[in-house]
Write a protein that holds these residues in place. Sequence first.
Motif, PDB file in Angstrom:
ATOM      1  N   GLU A  21       0.708  -1.235  -0.078  1.00 41.62           N
ATOM      2  CA  GLU A  21       0.136   0.078   0.047  1.00 41.62           C
ATOM      3  C   GLU A  21       0.846   1.387   0.188  1.00 41.62           C
ATOM      4  OE1 GLU A  21      -3.124   0.490  -0.175  1.00 41.62           O
ATOM      5  OE2 GLU A  21      -4.297  -1.338  -0.100  1.00 41.62           O
ATOM      6  N   LEU A  22       1.891   1.151   0.631  1.00 40.88           N
ATOM      7  CA  LEU A  22       2.909   2.318   0.803  1.00 40.88           C
ATOM      8  C   LEU A  22       3.892   2.427  -0.326  1.00 40.88           C
ATOM      9  CD1 LEU A  22       3.910   1.730   4.481  1.00 40.88           C
ATOM     10  CD2 LEU A  22       2.399   3.719   3.416  1.00 40.88           C
ATOM     11  N   GLY A  23       3.698   1.510  -1.274  1.00 42.34           N
ATOM     12  CA  GLY A  23       4.850   1.429  -2.548  1.00 42.34           C
ATOM     13  C   GLY A  23       5.917   1.508  -2.160  1.00 42.34           C
ATOM     14  N   LEU A  24       6.511   0.764  -1.111  1.00 45.14           N
ATOM     15  CA  LEU A  24       7.805   0.671  -0.570  1.00 45.14           C
ATOM     16  C   LEU A  24       8.554  -0.515  -1.132  1.00 45.14           C
ATOM     17  CD1 LEU A  24       7.395   1.886   2.869  1.00 45.14           C
ATOM     18  CD2 LEU A  24       8.259   3.251   1.158  1.00 45.14           C
ATOM     19  N   PHE A  66       4.503   1.415  12.611  1.00 43.84           N
ATOM     20  CA  PHE A  66       5.844   1.940  12.527  1.00 43.84           C
ATOM     21  C   PHE A  66       6.040   2.489  11.146  1.00 43.84           C
ATOM     22  CE2 PHE A  66       9.760   1.150  10.581  1.00 43.84           C
ATOM     23  CZ  PHE A  66      10.818   2.122  11.163  1.00 43.84           C
ATOM     24  N   LEU A  67       5.593   1.466  10.099  1.00 47.01           N
ATOM     25  CA  LEU A  67       5.684   1.836   8.674  1.00 47.01           C
ATOM     26  C   LEU A  67       4.793   2.815   8.371  1.00 47.01           C
ATOM     27  CD1 LEU A  67       5.888  -1.862   7.176  1.00 47.01           C
ATOM     28  CD2 LEU A  67       7.844   0.027   7.053  1.00 47.01           C
ATOM     29  N   ASN A  72       3.968   8.248   6.964  1.00 50.83           N
ATOM     30  CA  ASN A  72       2.847   9.366   6.821  1.00 50.83           C
ATOM     31  C   ASN A  72       1.975   8.971   5.841  1.00 50.83           C
ATOM     32  OD1 ASN A  72       1.813  11.641   7.942  1.00 50.83           O
ATOM     33  ND2 ASN A  72       2.705  12.857   6.414  1.00 50.83           N
ATOM     34  N   ALA A  73       1.353   7.616   5.871  1.00 44.88           N
ATOM     35  CA  ALA A  73       0.148   7.303   5.297  1.00 44.88           C
ATOM     36  C   ALA A  73      -0.426   5.942   5.982  1.00 44.88           C
ATOM     37  CB  ALA A  73       0.840   6.799   3.793  1.00 44.88           C
ATOM     38  N   GLN A 140     -17.680   3.361   8.955  1.00 47.34           N
ATOM     39  CA  GLN A 140     -18.110   4.718   9.034  1.00 47.34           C
ATOM     40  C   GLN A 140     -18.077   5.191   7.467  1.00 47.34           C
ATOM     41  OE1 GLN A 140     -18.920   6.510  11.664  1.00 47.34           O
ATOM     42  NE2 GLN A 140     -18.803   4.704  12.731  1.00 47.34           N
ATOM     43  N   GLY A 141     -18.377   4.046   6.719  1.00 41.60           N
ATOM     44  CA  GLY A 141     -18.761   4.285   4.946  1.00 41.60           C
ATOM     45  C   GLY A 141     -17.937   3.325   4.337  1.00 41.60           C
ATOM     46  N   ALA A 142     -17.077   3.422   3.480  1.00 40.24           N
ATOM     47  CA  ALA A 142     -16.182   2.533   2.800  1.00 40.24           C
ATOM     48  C   ALA A 142     -15.391   1.684   3.480  1.00 40.24           C
ATOM     49  CB  ALA A 142     -15.669   3.051   1.656  1.00 40.24           C
ATOM     50  N   PHE A 143     -14.819   2.487   4.640  1.00 37.41           N
ATOM     51  CA  PHE A 143     -13.780   1.862   5.495  1.00 37.41           C
ATOM     52  C   PHE A 143     -14.086   2.097   6.960  1.00 37.41           C
ATOM     53  CE2 PHE A 143     -11.774   2.854   1.466  1.00 37.41           C
ATOM     54  CZ  PHE A 143     -11.633   1.610   1.104  1.00 37.41           C
ATOM     55  N   LEU A 144     -13.076   1.632   7.936  1.00 36.12           N
ATOM     56  CA  LEU A 144     -13.354   1.903   9.446  1.00 36.12           C
ATOM     57  C   LEU A 144     -13.412   3.506   9.727  1.00 36.12           C
ATOM     58  CD1 LEU A 144     -11.668  -1.227  10.824  1.00 36.12           C
ATOM     59  CD2 LEU A 144     -14.117  -0.770  11.093  1.00 36.12           C
ATOM     60  N   MET A 145     -12.476   4.178   9.014  1.00 39.54           N
ATOM     61  CA  MET A 145     -12.279   5.459   9.159  1.00 39.54           C
ATOM     62  C   MET A 145     -12.978   6.269   8.096  1.00 39.54           C
ATOM     63  SD  MET A 145     -10.852   5.731  12.052  1.00 39.54           S
ATOM     64  CE  MET A 145     -10.333   7.638  11.921  1.00 39.54           C
ATOM     65  N   GLY A 146     -14.139   5.777   7.377  1.00 38.59           N
ATOM     66  CA  GLY A 146     -14.812   6.517   6.582  1.00 38.59           C
ATOM     67  C   GLY A 146     -14.404   6.301   5.169  1.00 38.59           C
ATOM     68  N   GLU A 147     -13.798   7.213   4.530  1.00 39.64           N
ATOM     69  CA  GLU A 147     -13.298   6.977   3.074  1.00 39.64           C
ATOM     70  C   GLU A 147     -11.982   6.862   3.019  1.00 39.64           C
ATOM     71  OE1 GLU A 147     -15.742   6.508   0.503  1.00 39.64           O
ATOM     72  OE2 GLU A 147     -17.097   6.661   2.542  1.00 39.64           O
ATOM     73  N   GLN A 148     -11.017   6.730   4.093  1.00 37.82           N
ATOM     74  CA  GLN A 148      -9.779   6.717   4.063  1.00 37.82           C
ATOM     75  C   GLN A 148      -9.502   5.394   4.581  1.00 37.82           C
ATOM     76  OE1 GLN A 148      -7.466   9.745   5.693  1.00 37.82           O
ATOM     77  NE2 GLN A 148      -5.540   8.566   6.015  1.00 37.82           N
ATOM     78  N   PHE A 149      -8.745   4.485   3.926  1.00 33.80           N
ATOM     79  CA  PHE A 149      -8.286   3.111   4.052  1.00 33.80           C
ATOM     80  C   PHE A 149      -6.962   3.155   5.053  1.00 33.80           C
ATOM     81  CE2 PHE A 149      -5.493  -0.383   3.173  1.00 33.80           C
ATOM     82  CZ  PHE A 149      -6.421  -1.559   2.831  1.00 33.80           C
ATOM     83  N   THR A 150      -7.066   2.528   6.164  1.00 35.17           N
ATOM     84  CA  THR A 150      -5.679   2.628   6.882  1.00 35.17           C
ATOM     85  C   THR A 150      -5.504   1.061   7.281  1.00 35.17           C
ATOM     86  OG1 THR A 150      -7.237   2.441   8.930  1.00 35.17           O
ATOM     87  CG2 THR A 150      -6.731   4.774   7.918  1.00 35.17           C
TER      88      THR A 150
END
Length: 195
Positions: A21-24, A66-67, A72-73, A140-150
Motif C-alpha cells: 500500500e505504501l509502495g515501498l 511503524f511503517l 506518513n500514510a 463509517q463508510g467504505a472503511f473503518l475510518m470513513g473514506e480513508q483506508f488505514t
Amino acid sequence: MYTVLGSTKNRTLRVIWTLEELGLPYDQVKGDPGSAEAKAHNPSGKVPALVVDGEVLPDSVAIMSFLSDRHNALTFPAGSVERLRMDGHIHFLLEEFDSLLWVSAKNSFVNPPEHRAAEVKPVLKWEFERSLKRLEARLQGAFLMGEQFTIADILAVHCLNWAYTAKFPDASPVLKDYAKRCRARPAYVRALAER
C-alpha cells in the motif's frame, strides 16, 4: 529497503500488504514460525519480523504502525482525534478478533496435543460472532475510518480472512462486501503474488 521475515500464510501478510500500500521496496525471507529461514535472521524464529537498520523487530501491528507513521500514510497524526479513533479500532480488533483466533489456533495445531483444549473453541466462536456485529457498527463508510483506508482495515480484513479459513462464524453481507472491497485493492493482490 526493508526485509520482511515470514510468508503470506500468516500474520506476515499484514506487513507485506502495508508495504505494498505504501509502495515501498522490500525483500522477503519466506519461512514459517520457528523455521530455519526465520531463525537465521531472528533467533526466536518469530514471524512476521521486519529488519530495520540491522535490527530485527517482531509483531505485525507494531510493524504496520511503524511503517505507516514513518511514511506518513495509512494513518493519522499522533495526538489527533482521528488517530485515537483508528487506534481504538485496532485495539478492538486485537482484543475481539485476533486474540480469539490465536487461542483457537493454539488449541488446534500450535500447542502440543497434550496442551490443547478443544472445549474452548465453541466459546471463542460465540464471542467472535458477537463481535462481528460490533465490527459492522464501526464501519463509517467504505472503511473503518470513513473514506480513508488505514492499517486498521488491513488488520480487520486479515482477521476476517483468518476466521473464514478457521471455520469461525460467517460475517454478515455488509462485512463480506467490506472485505471484498479491501481485497480488490491492487496492493492486496500484489501482496499475495509470488515474489
